[in-house]
Enzyme design. Structure first.
Site, PDB file in Angstrom:
ATOM      1  N   ASN A  12       0.870  -1.187   0.000  1.00 59.86           N
ATOM      2  CA  ASN A  12       0.000   0.000   0.000  1.00 59.86           C
ATOM      3  C   ASN A  12       0.901   1.230   0.000  1.00 59.86           C
ATOM      4  O   ASN A  12       1.525   1.532   1.014  1.00 59.86           O
ATOM      5  CB  ASN A  12      -0.895  -0.030   1.254  1.00 59.86           C
ATOM      6  CG  ASN A  12      -1.641   1.273   1.448  1.00 59.86           C
ATOM      7  OD1 ASN A  12      -1.866   2.018   0.495  1.00 59.86           O
ATOM      8  ND2 ASN A  12      -2.049   1.545   2.686  1.00 59.86           N
ATOM      9  N   LYS A  14       0.052   4.302  -0.157  1.00 58.42           N
ATOM     10  CA  LYS A  14      -0.564   5.513   0.417  1.00 58.42           C
ATOM     11  C   LYS A  14      -0.389   6.669  -0.575  1.00 58.42           C
ATOM     12  O   LYS A  14      -0.493   6.463  -1.774  1.00 58.42           O
ATOM     13  CB  LYS A  14       0.037   5.814   1.790  1.00 58.42           C
ATOM     14  CG  LYS A  14       0.130   4.559   2.668  1.00 58.42           C
ATOM     15  CD  LYS A  14       0.569   4.842   4.060  1.00 58.42           C
ATOM     16  CE  LYS A  14       0.868   3.540   4.762  1.00 58.42           C
ATOM     17  NZ  LYS A  14       0.544   3.560   6.167  1.00 58.42           N
ATOM     18  N   GLU A 101      -6.268   4.281   8.231  1.00 60.42           N
ATOM     19  CA  GLU A 101      -6.117   5.723   7.946  1.00 60.42           C
ATOM     20  C   GLU A 101      -7.428   6.294   7.425  1.00 60.42           C
ATOM     21  O   GLU A 101      -7.763   7.451   7.707  1.00 60.42           O
ATOM     22  CB  GLU A 101      -4.949   5.952   6.972  1.00 60.42           C
ATOM     23  CG  GLU A 101      -3.627   5.782   7.694  1.00 60.42           C
ATOM     24  CD  GLU A 101      -2.457   5.396   6.806  1.00 60.42           C
ATOM     25  OE1 GLU A 101      -2.547   5.519   5.571  1.00 60.42           O
ATOM     26  OE2 GLU A 101      -1.439   4.951   7.378  1.00 60.42           O
ATOM     27  N   GLU A 169      -4.702  -5.331  10.829  1.00 64.38           N
ATOM     28  CA  GLU A 169      -3.713  -4.269  10.967  1.00 64.38           C
ATOM     29  C   GLU A 169      -3.956  -3.526  12.280  1.00 64.38           C
ATOM     30  O   GLU A 169      -4.776  -2.588  12.322  1.00 64.38           O
ATOM     31  CB  GLU A 169      -3.829  -3.280   9.801  1.00 64.38           C
ATOM     32  CG  GLU A 169      -3.580  -3.905   8.456  1.00 64.38           C
ATOM     33  CD  GLU A 169      -3.072  -2.871   7.465  1.00 64.38           C
ATOM     34  OE1 GLU A 169      -1.973  -3.065   6.944  1.00 64.38           O
ATOM     35  OE2 GLU A 169      -3.762  -1.862   7.244  1.00 64.38           O
ATOM     36  N   GLY A 175       2.835   2.202  10.622  1.00 63.01           N
ATOM     37  CA  GLY A 175       3.730   3.342  10.434  1.00 63.01           C
ATOM     38  C   GLY A 175       4.476   3.740  11.691  1.00 63.01           C
ATOM     39  O   GLY A 175       5.086   4.806  11.743  1.00 63.01           O
ATOM     40  N   SER A 212       3.938  -2.235  10.137  1.00 61.31           N
ATOM     41  CA  SER A 212       5.402  -2.184  10.233  1.00 61.31           C
ATOM     42  C   SER A 212       6.079  -3.495   9.832  1.00 61.31           C
ATOM     43  O   SER A 212       7.059  -3.916  10.455  1.00 61.31           O
ATOM     44  CB  SER A 212       5.832  -1.743  11.636  1.00 61.31           C
ATOM     45  OG  SER A 212       5.379  -0.412  11.884  1.00 61.31           O
ATOM     46  N   GLY A 234       4.942   1.437   4.513  1.00 63.00           N
ATOM     47  CA  GLY A 234       6.213   2.132   4.317  1.00 63.00           C
ATOM     48  C   GLY A 234       7.275   1.306   3.605  1.00 63.00           C
ATOM     49  O   GLY A 234       7.956   1.804   2.698  1.00 63.00           O
TER      50      GLY A 234
HETATM   51  C1  PEP Z   1      -0.466   0.027   5.869  1.00 64.03           C
HETATM   52  O1  PEP Z   1      -0.482   1.148   5.371  1.00 64.03           O
HETATM   53  O2  PEP Z   1      -1.396  -0.754   5.623  1.00 64.03           O
HETATM   54  C2  PEP Z   1       0.649  -0.361   6.742  1.00 64.03           C
HETATM   55  C3  PEP Z   1       0.612  -1.540   7.316  1.00 64.03           C
HETATM   56  O3  PEP Z   1       1.673   0.558   6.905  1.00 64.03           O
HETATM   57  P1  PEP Z   1       3.127   0.268   7.545  1.00 64.03           P
HETATM   58  O4  PEP Z   1       3.651  -1.008   6.930  1.00 64.03           O
HETATM   59  O5  PEP Z   1       3.941   1.470   7.158  1.00 64.03           O
HETATM   60  O6  PEP Z   1       2.961   0.125   9.019  1.00 64.03           O
END
Ligand code: PEP
Length: 250
Positions: A12, A14, A101, A169, A175, A212, A234
């Site tokens: 993803n 974003k 988000e 998640e 993040g 993460s 990320g």
């Molecule tokens: C996400 O945006 O779904 C996500 C899990 O972000 P990150 O890996 O940066 O924590």
């Protein structure tokens, strides 16, 4: 090395990478990540970059493109919004719904998540339904109840006619550099699988972990029998880093 199991590895992006950066990304990423019999790769670029992503991955049947967000109406006076049909026309085959988000920064409700999931399926898109608790909900011992509530609300209309995946998640892990331990993630994945069986019957729904995920923790997560893949934010922005995660499939 191939096995009966198959993993979904989703990135993803974003609000990163416009059309030109998307073409360059795929050029690098696809070279680093040859087709593999037990993995499917899903990339969620910004909406404007969907055509560039679809074009850049058109020769690869193991790679699919998804939209990060959509409106549930098919058209109308909704300035700034994009419908599921439009996303599909632009090259999307999957759709994220209920990302934390969207829920927490943009105030999307369980009911709006349900509408989006149903609109995605109606347009022929495969939804990835995101669920997860905040740190306050976890500390209050409510994590499983929150996730069950989110699943029940989003799937009130029954099993979508397209493929469905669920991404667990935990909001506190997105993040932040904090990851659920593989044991904690596996425990929640078992609870999600049980709830999905209750809501939808026996057919198996893949459950991904997100929060993460990085090259150095992906292998341990993907080895767990309860974890059918990962949704990466990320660490999916850099093609080499996401390629490393994709190689972590057991
Ligand atoms: C996400 O945006 O779904 C996500 C899990 O972000 P990150 O890996 O940066 O924590």
């Amino acid at each position: 090395m191939s096995s009966e199991r198959s993993w979904l590895l989703a990135g993803n992006w974003k609000m990163h990478h416009g059309p030109a950066a998307t073409a360059a990304y795929f050029n690098a990423f696809l070279r680093l990540t040859p087709p593999h019999p037990s993995r499917e790769l899903l990339l969620f670029p910004p909406t404007l970059a969907l055509p560039a992503a679809a074009q850049a991955s058109s020769a690869r049947s193991d790679v699919a493109i998804g939209v990060q967000n959509l409106h549930w109406e098919s058209q109308g006076a909704f300035t700034g919004e994009v419908s599921a049909h439009m996303a599909r026309e632009a090259g999307a085959r999957w759709a994220l719904v209920g990302h934390s988000e969207r829920r927490h920064l943009f105030g999307e409700s369980d009911e709006e998540t349900r509408l989006k999931l149903e609109a995605a399926a109606e347009a022929g898109l495969h939804p990835v339904l995101c669920v997860g608790e905040t740190i306050a909900e976890r500390r209050a011992g409510e994590a499983e109840a929150v996730v069950r509530r989110q699943l029940t609300a989003a799937l009130a209309g029954g099993r979508p006619s397209t493929r469905l995946a669920v991404a667990y998640e935990p909001v506190w892990a997105i993040g932040t550099g904090e990851t659920a331990t593989p044991d904690d993630a596996a425990q929640m994945h078992r609870a999600i699988a049980a709830e999905l069986r209750r809501l939808l019957g026996e057919a198996r729904v893949p459950v991904l972990y997100g929060g993460s995920v990085k090259p150095d923790n992906a292998r341990e997560l993907l080895q767990r029998p309860e974890i059918d893949g990962v949704l990466v934010g990320g660490a999916s922005l850099d093609p080499a880093s996401f390629a490393e995660i994709c190689k972590a499939v057991p």
